[in-house]
Design an enzyme around this catalytic site. Structure first.
Site, PDB file in Angstrom:
ATOM      1  N   HIS A 271       3.086   3.257   3.430  1.00  0.00           N
ATOM      2  CA  HIS A 271       1.939   3.785   2.954  1.00  0.00           C
ATOM      3  C   HIS A 271       1.099   2.651   2.534  1.00  0.00           C
ATOM      4  O   HIS A 271      -0.321   2.653   2.836  1.00  0.00           O
ATOM      5  CB  HIS A 271       2.354   4.911   1.886  1.00  0.00           C
ATOM      6  CG  HIS A 271       0.998   5.325   1.314  1.00  0.00           C
ATOM      7  ND1 HIS A 271       0.128   4.909   0.456  1.00  0.00           N
ATOM      8  CD2 HIS A 271       0.422   6.638   1.592  1.00  0.00           C
ATOM      9  CE1 HIS A 271      -0.678   5.491   0.024  1.00  0.00           C
ATOM     10  NE2 HIS A 271      -0.645   6.735   0.677  1.00  0.00           N
ATOM     11  N   GLY A 272       1.531   1.841   1.527  1.00  0.00           N
ATOM     12  CA  GLY A 272       0.819   0.748   1.074  1.00  0.00           C
ATOM     13  C   GLY A 272       0.235   0.758  -0.106  1.00  0.00           C
ATOM     14  O   GLY A 272      -0.178  -0.048  -0.825  1.00  0.00           O
ATOM     15  N   ASP A 273       0.062   1.997  -0.463  1.00  0.00           N
ATOM     16  CA  ASP A 273      -0.710   2.184  -1.925  1.00  0.00           C
ATOM     17  C   ASP A 273      -0.218   3.620  -2.409  1.00  0.00           C
ATOM     18  O   ASP A 273      -1.119   4.504  -2.979  1.00  0.00           O
ATOM     19  CB  ASP A 273      -2.113   2.280  -1.624  1.00  0.00           C
ATOM     20  CG  ASP A 273      -3.034   2.094  -3.131  1.00  0.00           C
ATOM     21  OD1 ASP A 273      -2.279   1.382  -4.023  1.00  0.00           O
ATOM     22  OD2 ASP A 273      -4.055   2.428  -3.193  1.00  0.00           O
ATOM     23  N   LEU A 274       1.038   3.955  -2.694  1.00  0.00           N
ATOM     24  CA  LEU A 274       1.500   5.273  -2.827  1.00  0.00           C
ATOM     25  C   LEU A 274       1.636   5.119  -4.317  1.00  0.00           C
ATOM     26  O   LEU A 274       2.602   4.447  -5.016  1.00  0.00           O
ATOM     27  CB  LEU A 274       2.592   5.733  -2.345  1.00  0.00           C
ATOM     28  CG  LEU A 274       2.809   7.188  -2.546  1.00  0.00           C
ATOM     29  CD1 LEU A 274       1.712   7.984  -1.664  1.00  0.00           C
ATOM     30  CD2 LEU A 274       4.170   7.840  -1.905  1.00  0.00           C
TER      31      LEU A 274
ATOM     32  N   ASN B   7      -2.504   9.019  -5.784  1.00  0.00           N
ATOM     33  CA  ASN B   7      -2.529   9.267  -4.275  1.00  0.00           C
ATOM     34  C   ASN B   7      -1.376  10.359  -3.739  1.00  0.00           C
ATOM     35  O   ASN B   7      -0.896  10.270  -2.806  1.00  0.00           O
ATOM     36  CB  ASN B   7      -2.226   7.742  -3.600  1.00  0.00           C
ATOM     37  CG  ASN B   7      -3.692   7.252  -3.638  1.00  0.00           C
ATOM     38  OD1 ASN B   7      -4.400   7.837  -3.673  1.00  0.00           O
ATOM     39  ND2 ASN B   7      -3.600   5.987  -3.230  1.00  0.00           N
TER      40      ASN B   7
END
Length: 294
Positions: A189-192, A196
């Protein structure tokens, strides 16, 4: 959603994309109206937004959705690829996209509040559970590898020879720990983090805004450590070890590897802040706490 949506769009877009961003903002109302006509959408209120325009909309069949648009420079392509790979499992569905115009039509999570309403242990459990589901998705071809983000750490060390704006030992350690290989590669995901993951109907909680990277699942254990927004950095630092333990267990990452990734991702966050502004200090506080366990 908050009664007064967070709206940092103009400041963030002009800071990030300069003249290109300013030109896009000038034409944003026309673009939104054109997309609404083409897709038969009824426009609703602005939702919280920073890097992208985000509007609540109603589809022709009455389905609530979200129209998301951004500067059409290709940066949204990875999000589109990730959402297609998720296919609604653990994340909002992608209903339509036009990458050339930087436009996405997304399922709207209803009721849509984020996990900050939960006690912290419960919120971390929800986020960890979403990661476990998201990491089962197929990895789309052509995604950036997360190992390339180590370049930002190396660039920081070249630019700043001393301990200002960040302790050099932390950046050096993060660069050394940044894993170039992985026991398994997943769609990240990279930015959970807390903001978010939104409450849904067909699933209790749905992820939004994936960055879409490929790499070690431990990387996704880092972002929630310096969230939620406006939390006390001292409290976040104190919570970090227990949070990492829960994440490692649920996501299936070796605890030492999760610790290394958590530390390195926190340092990278502050390195990114230092590129064009002051260090925030929140991720730094967490990194200093995690350094004790390395």
């Amino acid at each position: 959603m908050p009664a007064t949506p967070r709206d940092e769009l103009h400041a963030t877009v002009t800071r990030t994309w300069g003249a290109e961003g300013a030109a896009w903002l000038t034409g944003l109302d026309r673009l939104t109206a054109r997309l609404a006509r083409e897709l038969g959408l009824r426009l609703g209120p602005v939702m919280p937004q920073s890097f992208h325009s985000v509007r609540a909309v109603i589809c022709p069949d009455g389905t609530p959705a979200v129209l998301k648009t951004g500067v059409p420079d290709g940066h949204l392509d990875a999000e589109i690829a990730a959402l297609r790979a998720y296919d609604g499992r653990g994340a909002v569905r992608l209903l339509w996209a036009d990458p050339a115009r930087g436009a996405l039509l997304l399922e709207r999570a209803v009721p849509g509040h984020d996990v900050t309403i939960l006690p912290d242990d419960d919120a971390v459990a929800v986020i960890a559970g979403r990661l476990r589901v998201l990491h089962t998705a197929p990895v789309p071809a052509g995604l950036d590898q997360v190992r390339s983000e180590r370049d930002a750490l190396a660039a920081h060390l070249r630019r700043f020879p001393g301990d200002d704006p960040l302790p050099r030992r932390l950046v050096s350690a993060a660069a050394s720990l940044w894993c170039s290989s992985a026991p398994r590669e997943v769609l990240l995901h990279g930015d959970l983090h807390h903001h978010n993951v939104l409450a849904g109907t067909r699933e209790d909680w749905l992820a939004i805004d994936p960055h879409g990277r490929a790499g070690d699942p431990g990387y996704d254990c880092g972002q929630l450590l310096y969230n939620p927004l406006d939390a006390d950095p001292v409290l976040l630092a104190a919570r970090a070890p227990a949070r990492l333990e829960r994440l490692a267990d649920t996501v299936g990452v070796d605890p030492d590897r999760a610790l290394a990734w958590g530390f390195a991702v926190c340092v990278l966050s502050e390195v990114w802040n230092a590129q064009d502004g002051p260090v925030d200090g929140t991720a730094l506080a967490v990194a200093l706490e995690l350094e004790r366990g390395l």
